[in-house]
Design a protein around this motif. Structure first.
Motif, PDB file in Angstrom:
ATOM      1  N   GLY A 112      14.389 -13.215  70.829  1.00 36.42           N
ATOM      2  CA  GLY A 112      15.210 -11.916  70.482  1.00 36.42           C
ATOM      3  C   GLY A 112      16.637 -12.119  70.980  1.00 36.42           C
ATOM      4  O   GLY A 112      17.420 -11.616  70.242  1.00 36.42           O
ATOM      5  N   TRP A 113      16.720 -12.669  72.107  1.00 38.86           N
ATOM      6  CA  TRP A 113      17.677 -12.820  72.546  1.00 38.86           C
ATOM      7  C   TRP A 113      18.974 -13.511  71.606  1.00 38.86           C
ATOM      8  O   TRP A 113      20.239 -13.036  71.305  1.00 38.86           O
ATOM      9  CB  TRP A 113      17.771 -13.569  73.775  1.00 38.86           C
ATOM     10  N   ALA A 114      18.433 -14.411  71.124  1.00 44.69           N
ATOM     11  CA  ALA A 114      19.262 -15.261  69.838  1.00 44.69           C
ATOM     12  C   ALA A 114      19.429 -14.393  68.517  1.00 44.69           C
ATOM     13  O   ALA A 114      20.175 -14.338  67.956  1.00 44.69           O
ATOM     14  CB  ALA A 114      18.822 -16.446  69.389  1.00 44.69           C
ATOM     15  N   ALA A 115      18.102 -13.876  68.107  1.00 37.67           N
ATOM     16  CA  ALA A 115      17.996 -13.346  66.747  1.00 37.67           C
ATOM     17  C   ALA A 115      18.812 -12.036  66.688  1.00 37.67           C
ATOM     18  O   ALA A 115      19.642 -11.663  65.728  1.00 37.67           O
ATOM     19  CB  ALA A 115      16.682 -13.051  66.518  1.00 37.67           C
ATOM     20  N   LEU A 116      18.998 -11.148  67.767  1.00 33.96           N
ATOM     21  CA  LEU A 116      19.462  -9.770  67.836  1.00 33.96           C
ATOM     22  C   LEU A 116      20.911  -9.888  68.200  1.00 33.96           C
ATOM     23  O   LEU A 116      21.552  -8.650  67.986  1.00 33.96           O
ATOM     24  CB  LEU A 116      18.736  -8.969  68.831  1.00 33.96           C
ATOM     25  N   ARG A 117      21.429 -10.904  68.271  1.00 36.29           N
ATOM     26  CA  ARG A 117      23.031 -11.167  68.259  1.00 36.29           C
ATOM     27  C   ARG A 117      23.487 -10.871  67.010  1.00 36.29           C
ATOM     28  O   ARG A 117      24.882 -10.609  66.810  1.00 36.29           O
ATOM     29  CB  ARG A 117      23.383 -12.623  68.847  1.00 36.29           C
ATOM     30  N   VAL A 118      22.558 -11.173  66.044  1.00 36.38           N
ATOM     31  CA  VAL A 118      23.557 -10.679  64.490  1.00 36.38           C
ATOM     32  C   VAL A 118      22.763  -9.606  63.995  1.00 36.38           C
ATOM     33  O   VAL A 118      21.384  -9.243  64.268  1.00 36.38           O
ATOM     34  CB  VAL A 118      23.331 -12.003  63.642  1.00 36.38           C
ATOM     35  N   LEU A 209      28.504   5.678  72.009  1.00 40.03           N
ATOM     36  CA  LEU A 209      28.067   6.838  72.723  1.00 40.03           C
ATOM     37  C   LEU A 209      27.302   6.429  73.982  1.00 40.03           C
ATOM     38  O   LEU A 209      26.852   7.222  74.937  1.00 40.03           O
ATOM     39  CB  LEU A 209      27.115   7.683  72.058  1.00 40.03           C
ATOM     40  N   GLY A 210      27.592   5.077  74.431  1.00 34.81           N
ATOM     41  CA  GLY A 210      27.014   4.754  75.847  1.00 34.81           C
ATOM     42  C   GLY A 210      25.437   4.129  75.677  1.00 34.81           C
ATOM     43  O   GLY A 210      25.072   3.778  76.839  1.00 34.81           O
ATOM     44  N   ILE A 211      24.966   4.143  74.503  1.00 32.14           N
ATOM     45  CA  ILE A 211      23.850   3.228  74.418  1.00 32.14           C
ATOM     46  C   ILE A 211      23.761   2.087  74.589  1.00 32.14           C
ATOM     47  O   ILE A 211      24.542   1.368  73.849  1.00 32.14           O
ATOM     48  CB  ILE A 211      22.886   3.957  73.271  1.00 32.14           C
ATOM     49  N   PRO A 212      23.040   1.139  75.564  1.00 35.32           N
ATOM     50  CA  PRO A 212      22.832   0.030  75.943  1.00 35.32           C
ATOM     51  C   PRO A 212      22.094  -1.023  74.526  1.00 35.32           C
ATOM     52  O   PRO A 212      21.037  -1.112  74.944  1.00 35.32           O
ATOM     53  CB  PRO A 212      22.291  -0.218  76.888  1.00 35.32           C
ATOM     54  N   THR A 213      22.993  -1.032  73.278  1.00 38.54           N
ATOM     55  CA  THR A 213      21.977  -1.094  72.441  1.00 38.54           C
ATOM     56  C   THR A 213      21.354  -2.358  72.369  1.00 38.54           C
ATOM     57  O   THR A 213      20.196  -2.718  72.020  1.00 38.54           O
ATOM     58  CB  THR A 213      23.203  -1.360  71.207  1.00 38.54           C
ATOM     59  N   TYR A 214      22.162  -3.414  72.936  1.00 33.13           N
ATOM     60  CA  TYR A 214      21.420  -4.691  72.898  1.00 33.13           C
ATOM     61  C   TYR A 214      20.334  -4.882  73.709  1.00 33.13           C
ATOM     62  O   TYR A 214      19.292  -5.297  73.404  1.00 33.13           O
ATOM     63  CB  TYR A 214      22.320  -5.841  73.333  1.00 33.13           C
ATOM     64  N   SER A 215      19.976  -4.364  74.865  1.00 28.77           N
ATOM     65  CA  SER A 215      18.989  -4.169  75.719  1.00 28.77           C
ATOM     66  C   SER A 215      17.903  -3.606  75.359  1.00 28.77           C
ATOM     67  O   SER A 215      16.597  -3.848  75.238  1.00 28.77           O
ATOM     68  CB  SER A 215      19.264  -3.993  77.125  1.00 28.77           C
ATOM     69  N   TYR A 216      18.218  -2.323  74.396  1.00 22.06           N
ATOM     70  CA  TYR A 216      17.353  -1.615  73.874  1.00 22.06           C
ATOM     71  C   TYR A 216      16.519  -2.340  72.595  1.00 22.06           C
ATOM     72  O   TYR A 216      15.361  -2.179  72.742  1.00 22.06           O
ATOM     73  CB  TYR A 216      17.887  -0.487  73.406  1.00 22.06           C
ATOM     74  N   LYS A 217      17.264  -2.945  71.893  1.00 26.53           N
ATOM     75  CA  LYS A 217      16.770  -3.701  70.692  1.00 26.53           C
ATOM     76  C   LYS A 217      15.855  -4.892  71.398  1.00 26.53           C
ATOM     77  O   LYS A 217      14.837  -5.074  70.829  1.00 26.53           O
ATOM     78  CB  LYS A 217      17.837  -4.357  69.835  1.00 26.53           C
ATOM     79  N   LEU A 218      16.448  -5.384  72.532  1.00 26.31           N
ATOM     80  CA  LEU A 218      15.376  -6.667  72.779  1.00 26.31           C
ATOM     81  C   LEU A 218      14.062  -6.089  73.587  1.00 26.31           C
ATOM     82  O   LEU A 218      13.108  -6.658  73.310  1.00 26.31           O
ATOM     83  CB  LEU A 218      16.277  -7.231  74.124  1.00 26.31           C
ATOM     84  N   VAL A 219      14.256  -5.008  74.200  1.00 27.57           N
ATOM     85  CA  VAL A 219      12.919  -4.366  74.730  1.00 27.57           C
ATOM     86  C   VAL A 219      11.935  -4.158  73.741  1.00 27.57           C
ATOM     87  O   VAL A 219      10.827  -4.396  73.817  1.00 27.57           O
ATOM     88  CB  VAL A 219      13.235  -3.124  75.691  1.00 27.57           C
ATOM     89  N   VAL A 220      12.609  -3.334  72.650  1.00 28.74           N
ATOM     90  CA  VAL A 220      11.638  -3.115  71.476  1.00 28.74           C
ATOM     91  C   VAL A 220      10.998  -4.149  70.949  1.00 28.74           C
ATOM     92  O   VAL A 220      10.012  -4.344  70.496  1.00 28.74           O
ATOM     93  CB  VAL A 220      12.202  -1.807  70.694  1.00 28.74           C
ATOM     94  N   TYR A 221      11.944  -5.214  70.662  1.00 27.00           N
ATOM     95  CA  TYR A 221      11.568  -6.566  69.798  1.00 27.00           C
ATOM     96  C   TYR A 221      10.412  -7.214  70.706  1.00 27.00           C
ATOM     97  O   TYR A 221       9.411  -7.437  70.094  1.00 27.00           O
ATOM     98  CB  TYR A 221      12.750  -7.416  69.979  1.00 27.00           C
ATOM     99  N   VAL A 222      10.492  -7.116  72.200  1.00 30.71           N
ATOM    100  CA  VAL A 222       9.385  -7.872  73.042  1.00 30.71           C
ATOM    101  C   VAL A 222       8.042  -6.970  72.709  1.00 30.71           C
ATOM    102  O   VAL A 222       7.133  -7.510  72.721  1.00 30.71           O
ATOM    103  CB  VAL A 222       9.845  -8.126  74.310  1.00 30.71           C
ATOM    104  N   VAL A 223       8.268  -5.588  72.832  1.00 29.82           N
ATOM    105  CA  VAL A 223       6.895  -4.718  72.679  1.00 29.82           C
ATOM    106  C   VAL A 223       6.489  -4.868  71.343  1.00 29.82           C
ATOM    107  O   VAL A 223       5.021  -5.228  71.406  1.00 29.82           O
ATOM    108  CB  VAL A 223       7.614  -3.249  72.884  1.00 29.82           C
ATOM    109  N   SER A 224       7.166  -5.023  70.371  1.00 28.17           N
ATOM    110  CA  SER A 224       6.539  -5.393  68.998  1.00 28.17           C
ATOM    111  C   SER A 224       5.693  -6.734  68.961  1.00 28.17           C
ATOM    112  O   SER A 224       4.887  -6.664  68.535  1.00 28.17           O
ATOM    113  CB  SER A 224       7.606  -5.270  68.379  1.00 28.17           C
ATOM    114  N   ALA A 225       6.461  -7.556  69.596  1.00 30.57           N
ATOM    115  CA  ALA A 225       6.051  -9.077  69.548  1.00 30.57           C
ATOM    116  C   ALA A 225       4.569  -8.923  70.224  1.00 30.57           C
ATOM    117  O   ALA A 225       3.665  -9.687  70.019  1.00 30.57           O
ATOM    118  CB  ALA A 225       6.971  -9.940  70.173  1.00 30.57           C
TER     119      ALA A 225
END
Lengths: 372, 294
Positions: A112-118, A209-225
């Motif tokens: 996710g760290w690699a994939a969610l960069r794009v 707006l101050g949402i830590p988008t990258y870590s949010y995406k990563l967390v939910v990606y890991v939960v999904s996996a």
């Protein structure tokens, strides 16, 4: 007056919801007892496993809008992880199953760290590449994974007969589905879920707006996996025989997407409904047309139709249809800020009594509530 | 590892890279015009290969001549696809949904190929299939040379079209800035449709070339789409020279790695390159500002 009738209608809707939910849950849970034969029951297990997978997929697809065609990688890794932990390390079945899920979740962090960069297209490409890599690795590394000869998973309940085995796994999948749905629902209502949905609507604005988008995406990606892997592991325990071509198949990933999209990615039960429809249709096609490639054509056409004509899914489309026959409602969103301001001013001066220009709006607006 | 083997692999890698470059150029074209990632590109590639095989089986004429039918046909299909399907998608979610739409097309093509021609592996046998010529001590199959020649000629033609014709100019203008292109009187919708057709025509040429040299079966396209997608991401989405360079480098790399690692593991170079690109330069090595966003 307004408030009382409002509350009444809310509670009516609530009762209806509870009744529908109870009826569906009862129909689901009693399915093994009215399924005509073990084959139908096994088809039911397959459909439930699809429901688990596409609900798991929906953690990423529904909340963030990132469409992953490669969740079959996590499915296959969960299945193979479970099988290998049982056969190589002699763990008991369900310990291995859970550990495989955790392992896949850990594996999903660097991916996710690699994939969610794009974003967008590149993300989809990476997700497809992930499945192709896994397929390559598990086919080539045959002395460890069994390669194309397949890998037999020891049965967790060796002394069960086949129908009994199906029934047990039907309930196990149902329980897993319930947990997955619960987790989705909790995220949906949380601040975290709000942030994820903001990413879906506009990632740049969300970030501003101050949402830590990258870590949010990563967390939910890991939960999904994690949940996808649990679904895969459960499938391995049930089916008992793994082959890289089937576990790491792009088709499985596309089924997850198709089911979720068809049902509606923004709805809790969307993927479940989609899985019921698509899963049943797939089983039917396999039964009727057997080995031909017809199910590919059917899947392709259905996916094309869904994407072109109802990208929001059946549930929103159905609700729109129902809304058409109910009295018109206008929501706060359909008024411009200027109109709202005008209404608020006239209401505060006239005390809302004779103001009849918006009779179709039964709900007091939030701005009004805030004023009181 | 001795020198002649290395040289042989290098030559084969260049020849393979040429075909990759042509196909990746087509993919880049779609992306540039519409921000569409065309998953079905390689499915059309295999479709063209099947048509060439079928043409050869039915008529017994050299399959290369099927190009005169498939290229205009694929061009027309491409135009229709853009006008009737892709243009209907909502602009906001266009990129994501186009991936799914073209994925659906790929599945449909694969299923229909399996339905019509069955899943049996097919191969064209030609008089010159087994012949090879010697270039500085390296044996190169004639069919591979033909493939490369076709790819190189088509790429050159594509370059000339893009650079020197009026249509190419308006296509590039559409890619660079759609609204501005409209302002100077370019009918961008029509140009986009033709551009799409041009991209699909590259798949027709590539597929015919492929059919000379490869055993084909309906699900083969999955083996092509992965490397091609990796190439356009490494090259930077939307950059044709980037795609061509990445295709050459990775094609040669794959060919060289086949010596120590074997054919299957050598394929991983594409995915390693893909992930390395995302870690180091998510926008690709040659791409512009477009890439990361889409």
């Amino acid at each position: 007056m307004l408030n009382a009738s409002d509350r009444l209608s809310v509670s009516k809707a609530f009762v209806a919801k509870v009744v529908v939910f109870a009826a569906c849950a009862a129909a689901l849970l009693t399915f093994p007892s009215w399924a005509a034969n073990p084959y139908i029951l096994s088809a039911g297990v397959v459909v439930l496993s699809y429901a688990v997978l596409s609900t798991s997929w929906n953690f990423v697809g529904g909340f963030t809008g990132y469409i992953s065609l490669g969740h079959a990688a996590f499915f296959g890794l969960g299945a193979y992880g479970t099988a290998l932990l049982i056969t190589k390390l002699d763990l008991s079945s369900f310990v291995a199953w859970f550990l495989a899920g955790v392992g896949v979740a850990l594996f999903a962090i660097p991916v996710g760290w690699a994939a969610l960069r794009v974003r967008g297209a590149s993300f989809v490409i990476v997700s497809i590449a992930l499945v192709l890599i896994m397929l390559l690795v598990f086919q080539s590394w045959s002395d460890f994974t069994g390669g194309s000869n397949g890998l037999v998973v020891p049965r967790p309940f060796p002394d069960m007969l086949r129908p009994e085995h199906h029934e047990t796994f039907f309930y196990l999948f149902a329980a897993l589905l319930a947990v997955t749905l619960l987790c989705w629902w909790l995220i949906d209502r949380s601040r975290f879920g709000m942030g994820l949905k903001a990413i879906r609507e506009d990632e740049d604005k969300a970030e501003a707006l101050g949402i830590p988008t990258y870590s949010y995406k990563l967390v939910v990606y890991v939960v999904s996996a994690f949940f996808t892997a649990l679904g895969g592991g459960m499938y391995a325990l049930w089916f008992g025989d793994l082959d890289p071509v089937f576990q790491f198949s792009i088709l499985i990933g596309s089924y997850m997407v198709l089911m979720a999209l068809l049902g509606g990615v923004r709805q809790l039960y969307g993927p479940l409904l989609g899985a019921l429809i698509v899963g049943t249709a797939l089983e039917y096609f396999k039964l009727e047309f057997g080995d031909t490639q017809f199910h590919l054509v059917a899947t392709g056409l259905l996916l094309g139709i869904v994407v072109l004509f109802m990208p929001d899914g059946i549930i929103p489309a159905g609700m729109k249809l129902v809304d058409r026959f109910t009295p018109e409602r206008s929501s706060i969103r359909e008024m411009t800020a200027a109109e709202l301001l005008e209404r608020d001013q006239s209401e505060s001066s006239e005390r809302a009594g004779r103001h009849a220009s918006t009779p179709s709006d039964p709900e007091p607006s939030t701005t009004e509530k805030a004023k009181r | 590892m001795d020198g002649s083997l290395l040289f042989q692999s290098l030559v084969l890698g260049i020849l393979l890279g040429g075909l990759y470059a042509l196909l990746a150029a087509g993919l880049t074209l779609y992306f540039g015009i519409m921000r569409v990632v065309m998953i079905a590109h390689s499915a059309f590639l295999i479709l063209a290969a099947y048509l060439a095989w079928w043409f050869h089986r039915e008529t017994g004429i050299d399959p290369l001549l099927s190009l005169f039918v498939t290229v205009p046909l694929f061009f027309a299909v491409g135009v229709l696809m853009q006008r009737l399907l892709v243009a209907r998608l909502r602009p906001v979610t266009l990129t994501m949904m186009s991936v799914l739409l073209t994925f659906a097309i790929a599945l449909t093509i694969e299923g229909l190929l399996g339905f019509v021609f069955s899943g049996t592996q097919r191969r064209i046998q030609l008089g010159y299939s087994g012949e090879s010529i010697e270039v500085f001590g390296a044996h190169v199959a004639v069919v591979k040379l033909i493939t490369f020649g076709l790819a190189a000629a088509s790429l050159a033609a594509l370059y000339v079209i893009m650079k020197y014709t009026k249509f190419g100019q308006s296509l590039r203008a559409t890619i660079q800035h759609k609204e501005a292109a409209q302002l100077v009187g370019i009918k961008t919708d029509r140009v986009a449709g033709y551009g799409f057709g041009l991209g699909l025509a590259t798949a027709a040429i590539g597929g015919t070339a492929l059919s000379l040299d490869a055993t084909i079966y309906p699900s083969l396209h999955w083996h092509w789409i992965g490397p091609l997608m990796a190439i356009i991401v490494v090259g930077g989405l939307g950059s044709i020279p980037g795609a061509a360079i990445a295709a050459m480098v990775l094609g040669i790399g794959q060919s060289l790695l086949q010596i120590p690692m074997g054919t299957t593991w050598a394929q991983t170079i594409f995915y390693v390159a893909l992930f390395a690109t995302l870690m180091l330069r998510p926008q690709g090595f040659f791409g512009g500002r477009l890439a990361q966003r889409f």
